[in-house]
Design a protein around this motif. Structure first.
Motif, PDB file in Angstrom:
ATOM      1  N   VAL A 282      31.856  29.983  35.053  1.00  0.00           N
ATOM      2  CA  VAL A 282      32.998  30.907  35.045  1.00  0.00           C
ATOM      3  C   VAL A 282      32.537  32.291  34.582  1.00  0.00           C
ATOM      4  CG1 VAL A 282      35.215  31.398  33.924  1.00  0.00           C
ATOM      5  CG2 VAL A 282      34.626  29.036  34.568  1.00  0.00           C
ATOM      6  N   THR A 283      32.980  33.306  35.296  1.00  0.00           N
ATOM      7  CA  THR A 283      32.717  34.668  34.819  1.00  0.00           C
ATOM      8  C   THR A 283      33.945  35.540  35.048  1.00  0.00           C
ATOM      9  OG1 THR A 283      31.110  36.479  34.792  1.00  0.00           O
ATOM     10  CG2 THR A 283      31.696  35.600  36.960  1.00  0.00           C
ATOM     11  N   TYR A 284      33.831  36.787  34.626  1.00  0.00           N
ATOM     12  CA  TYR A 284      34.971  37.682  34.746  1.00  0.00           C
ATOM     13  C   TYR A 284      35.192  38.111  36.192  1.00  0.00           C
ATOM     14  CZ  TYR A 284      34.674  38.077  29.707  1.00  0.00           C
ATOM     15  OH  TYR A 284      34.647  37.790  28.368  1.00  0.00           O
ATOM     16  N   HIS A 285      36.415  38.471  36.483  1.00  0.00           N
ATOM     17  CA  HIS A 285      36.760  38.989  37.798  1.00  0.00           C
ATOM     18  C   HIS A 285      36.210  40.418  37.919  1.00  0.00           C
ATOM     19  CE1 HIS A 285      39.122  40.266  41.237  1.00  0.00           C
ATOM     20  NE2 HIS A 285      39.461  39.004  41.427  1.00  0.00           N
ATOM     21  N   PRO A 286      35.613  40.745  39.074  1.00  0.00           N
ATOM     22  CA  PRO A 286      35.063  42.097  39.224  1.00  0.00           C
ATOM     23  C   PRO A 286      36.094  43.199  38.993  1.00  0.00           C
ATOM     24  CG  PRO A 286      34.421  40.716  41.087  1.00  0.00           C
ATOM     25  CD  PRO A 286      35.345  39.892  40.246  1.00  0.00           C
ATOM     26  N   ALA A 287      37.352  42.944  39.349  1.00  0.00           N
ATOM     27  CA  ALA A 287      38.377  43.972  39.130  1.00  0.00           C
ATOM     28  C   ALA A 287      38.563  44.223  37.631  1.00  0.00           C
ATOM     29  CB  ALA A 287      39.697  43.541  39.759  1.00  0.00           C
ATOM     30  N   TYR A 288      38.473  43.170  36.858  1.00  0.00           N
ATOM     31  CA  TYR A 288      38.549  43.315  35.399  1.00  0.00           C
ATOM     32  C   TYR A 288      37.339  44.097  34.895  1.00  0.00           C
ATOM     33  CZ  TYR A 288      37.913  42.022  30.529  1.00  0.00           C
ATOM     34  OH  TYR A 288      37.676  42.074  29.178  1.00  0.00           O
ATOM     35  N   LEU A 289      36.171  43.792  35.461  1.00  0.00           N
ATOM     36  CA  LEU A 289      34.950  44.474  35.009  1.00  0.00           C
ATOM     37  C   LEU A 289      34.977  45.958  35.353  1.00  0.00           C
ATOM     38  CD1 LEU A 289      32.271  41.783  35.949  1.00  0.00           C
ATOM     39  CD2 LEU A 289      33.084  42.384  33.657  1.00  0.00           C
ATOM     40  N   LEU A 290      35.670  46.314  36.429  1.00  0.00           N
ATOM     41  CA  LEU A 290      35.772  47.731  36.777  1.00  0.00           C
ATOM     42  C   LEU A 290      36.485  48.511  35.672  1.00  0.00           C
ATOM     43  CD1 LEU A 290      36.743  47.697  40.570  1.00  0.00           C
ATOM     44  CD2 LEU A 290      34.624  48.557  39.567  1.00  0.00           C
ATOM     45  N   ARG A 291      37.358  47.820  34.986  1.00  0.00           N
ATOM     46  CA  ARG A 291      38.108  48.473  33.906  1.00  0.00           C
ATOM     47  C   ARG A 291      37.475  48.266  32.547  1.00  0.00           C
ATOM     48  NH1 ARG A 291      43.540  50.131  33.764  1.00  0.00           N
ATOM     49  NH2 ARG A 291      43.765  49.214  31.708  1.00  0.00           N
ATOM     50  N   THR A 292      36.778  47.188  32.411  1.00  0.00           N
ATOM     51  CA  THR A 292      36.242  46.841  31.093  1.00  0.00           C
ATOM     52  C   THR A 292      34.725  46.809  31.186  1.00  0.00           C
ATOM     53  OG1 THR A 292      38.202  45.445  30.929  1.00  0.00           O
ATOM     54  CG2 THR A 292      36.607  45.271  29.145  1.00  0.00           C
ATOM     55  N   LEU A 293      34.160  47.982  31.247  1.00  0.00           N
ATOM     56  CA  LEU A 293      32.716  48.081  31.481  1.00  0.00           C
ATOM     57  C   LEU A 293      31.919  47.368  30.395  1.00  0.00           C
ATOM     58  CD1 LEU A 293      32.510  51.806  32.642  1.00  0.00           C
ATOM     59  CD2 LEU A 293      32.945  49.751  33.984  1.00  0.00           C
ATOM     60  N   SER A 294      32.482  47.321  29.205  1.00  0.00           N
ATOM     61  CA  SER A 294      31.735  46.718  28.094  1.00  0.00           C
ATOM     62  C   SER A 294      31.510  45.219  28.307  1.00  0.00           C
ATOM     63  CB  SER A 294      32.487  46.941  26.779  1.00  0.00           C
ATOM     64  OG  SER A 294      33.792  46.423  26.901  1.00  0.00           O
ATOM     65  N   ASP A 295      32.267  44.605  29.205  1.00  0.00           N
ATOM     66  CA  ASP A 295      32.067  43.171  29.444  1.00  0.00           C
ATOM     67  C   ASP A 295      31.085  42.893  30.571  1.00  0.00           C
ATOM     68  OD1 ASP A 295      33.348  41.841  27.430  1.00  0.00           O
ATOM     69  OD2 ASP A 295      35.298  41.797  28.435  1.00  0.00           O
ATOM     70  N   LYS A 296      30.516  43.936  31.165  1.00  0.00           N
ATOM     71  CA  LYS A 296      29.536  43.693  32.225  1.00  0.00           C
ATOM     72  C   LYS A 296      28.299  42.978  31.691  1.00  0.00           C
ATOM     73  CE  LYS A 296      30.643  47.046  35.772  1.00  0.00           C
ATOM     74  NZ  LYS A 296      30.160  48.207  36.531  1.00  0.00           N
ATOM     75  N   ALA A 297      27.961  43.249  30.452  1.00  0.00           N
ATOM     76  CA  ALA A 297      26.797  42.556  29.873  1.00  0.00           C
ATOM     77  C   ALA A 297      27.073  41.055  29.811  1.00  0.00           C
ATOM     78  CB  ALA A 297      26.505  43.096  28.486  1.00  0.00           C
TER      79      ALA A 297
END
Ligand code: URA
Length: 317
Positions: A282-297
């Motif tokens: 399971v990982t984050y949704h890319p749309a969420y990552l677009l807003r929450t850059l800090s979770d890209k790591a």
């Protein structure tokens, strides 16, 4: 050849997954990124917040509307600065992320498979479970089994290699997907393509991408349980036909639907789950990552885990 280039070559990663405006790469990863991997249960309240998730999806649609590559520039400066330092294959490799992913795989507390017993061979679900690719695609494209058919432009069946070893599962088509008939074609899709490239994959090459829902919920609202129930047999059949070695689930909604759980995404990450005997990461949704850059790591950590699980599954075959 630079040290960085050598690392990427050893990893077999063609492209680095780096934001255009990301700060220069550091020599070492931030301890917090390691701590997050070591403790996958660490939760960000925003991640588990339904409204935040929907907001993220909404934002993706908004960003997708920005012409061409301009959307990155549309990110507020404050967010661009929040890009984690541990943001490249090199930094993660040096920080020992793959080794930690290996530890997570070794634990492999495989959850009980979602048992789906199709006792009655005449039920709708049983009929769908016997369809071949052509019949399944045809059935989906003409589906009127829930109210979503009223508002759609077209169904979004899924795209990619039907013998793929990797399967990615998102939530539901958005506006762009509804118009183009392909999953993840908006701004979130561009990020997803970069994520795939970071692990040496590409859309259509050993990857199949599908959604839990095949029709766009109007206004990108949350899918209703009845809509999920009607669409689920299609995804299940797709998975059965593909028989991927690994499923990567994108976002809270898809994860909770596929795994039939209400566990927050922060707790689902970092553990290998199982769907019909197939490992699920399971990982984050890319749309969420677009807003929450800090979770890209963290998303990168998830991809490292997925790559490790895939390698192990491949070794068994
Ligand atoms: N979000 C999803 O979950 N799926 C898509 O296809 C597009 C956006």
């Amino acid at each position: 050849m630079s040290r960085r280039a050598r690392f990427l070559e050893v990893l077999g990663i063609a492209d680095e997954w780096v934001l255009r405006r990301a700060p220069a790469l550091p020599e070492a990863v931030e301890p917090s990124a390691i701590a997050a991997l070591a403790d996958p249960s660490a939760e960000d309240p925003a991640v588990n917040d339904d409204a935040a998730s929907r907001e993220a999806a909404q934002a993706a649609v908004t960003l997708a509307a920005v012409a061409d590559a301009g959307a990155d520039e549309a990110q507020p400066e404050a967010q661009a600065e929040a890009v984690p330092r541990a943001w490249s294959a090199q930094a993660d490799m040096e920080a020992g992320v793959p080794a930690m992913a290996e530890a997570a795989v070794a634990r492999m507390p495989l959850e009980p498979a979602v048992a789906v017993a199709v006792a009655d061979t005449g039920t709708r679900e049983a009929v769908i479970a016997r369809l071949d690719w052509a019949a399944l695609a045809q059935r989906v494209s003409g589906c009127t089994d829930c109210q979503l058919c009223d508002g759609r432009t077209q169904t979004v069946f899924g795209v990619g290699d039907r013998q793929a070893e990797w399967m990615l599962v998102g939530e539901a088509p958005g506006e762009n997907e509804d118009l183009q008939g392909e999953p993840f074609v908006g701004q979130a899709g561009k990020l997803l393509d970069n994520m795939l490239a970071a692990v040496g994959l590409a859309r259509g090459r050993n990857v199949f991408i599908a959604n839990v829902l095949k029709c766009r919920p109007p206004g990108n609202r949350n899918p209703e349980p009845e809509e999920v129930a009607q669409c689920e047999p299609y995804l299940r059949r797709q998975i059965a036909l593909i028989q991927p070695k690994l499923i990567v689930v994108l976002g809270r909604f898809a994860a909770q639907s596929l795994l039939r759980t209400t566990t927050p995404i922060g707790k689902l990450r970092g553990t290998v789950h199982s769907y019909e005997g197939i490992p699920v990461v399971v990982t984050y949704h890319p749309a969420y990552l677009l807003r929450t850059l800090s979770d890209k790591a963290r998303a990168w950590e998830d991809l490292c885990l997925a790559r490790e699980v895939h390698a192990r599954a491949g070794a068994k075959a």
